[in-house]
Design an enzyme around this catalytic site. Structure first.
Site, PDB file in Angstrom:
ATOM      1  NE  ARG A  84      -2.496  -1.665   3.218  1.00 30.67           N
ATOM      2  CZ  ARG A  84      -2.530  -2.928   3.613  1.00 30.67           C
ATOM      3  NH1 ARG A  84      -3.163  -3.821   2.876  1.00 30.67           N
ATOM      4  NH2 ARG A  84      -1.947  -3.304   4.724  1.00 30.67           N
ATOM      5  CD  GLU A 112       1.857 -11.517  17.031  1.00 29.67           C
ATOM      6  OE1 GLU A 112       1.311 -11.860  18.086  1.00 29.67           O
ATOM      7  OE2 GLU A 112       1.286 -10.872  16.131  1.00 29.67           O
TER       8      GLU A 112
END
Length: 194
Positions: free
Chosen positions: A77, A114
């Site tokens: 994006r 993560e």
């Protein structure tokens, strides 16, 4: 002083911040339970809203003291925002891509996620030593992608003058981590919760 589009499209006497915030969709429990996903696609779907969004960035980066020589956008994006901002500023645009997507010689930087890691790449001829670069993405969460992008640009001798994003998720600590590394940041909106 606001640009004409900012004034024209700040509807119902809303500030630019309020107007943009009203066009970000929150999707609960996506992509995982407990996550409040901030979806920016409504900002892009409406031409008036998209103009206000881009003008908010342009208004800042027209200032000669912070005007970039090049805009670098983070996959994916950041490409949407970065290319339009670069066009409006009349400067070049360079994409920082996920590993394996660029055809020429690259430098790469791996960063932790993560649950694992990811790698981003940049063409070795994308910037010149001393170029003043604006690094842009849609959102700052943990800061890993933007930090990796900054390191790539610095490997090639560029100076990252600022990192920019539409949304900061401050609870995830990315903006604090980026500022602690010395990167100046500009975000249009802060959202608590993630």
């Amino acid at each position: 002083m606001p640009t004409p589009a900012l004034t024209r499209y700040s509807m119902q006497n809303l500030s630019v911040d309020q107007y943009l915030r009203a066009h970000i969709r929150t999707v609960p429990d996506w992509p995982a339970p407990g996550v409040q996903f901030r979806d920016i696609t409504p900002l892009l779907q409406d031409a008036k809203v998209f103009r206000v969004l881009i003008d908010a960035f342009i208004h800042r980066y027209m200032d000669p003291s912070i005007r970039p020589d090049v805009v670098a956008g983070l996959d994916a994006r950041g490409f949407i925002l970065g290319a339009v901002v670069a066009y409006e500023l009349n400067v070049g645009f360079v994409p920082i891509r996920k590993k394996g997507k660029l055809p020429f010689t690259t430098v790469e930087e791996t960063y932790e996620l993560e649950y694992g890691s990811a790698t981003v790449e940049l063409h070795t001829d994308a910037v010149k030593p001393g170029d003043r670069v604006l690094l842009i993405d849609d959102l700052i969460a943990t800061g890993g992608t933007m930090m990796a992008g900054m390191k790539l640009l610095e490997k090639l001798g560029a100076q990252v003058i600022e990192g920019a994003a539409i949304v900061d998720l401050p609870e995830l600590g990315g903006s604090d981590k980026l500022r602690a590394s010395g990167l100046a940041l500009f975000t249009l909106l802060d959202f608590s919760g993630h």
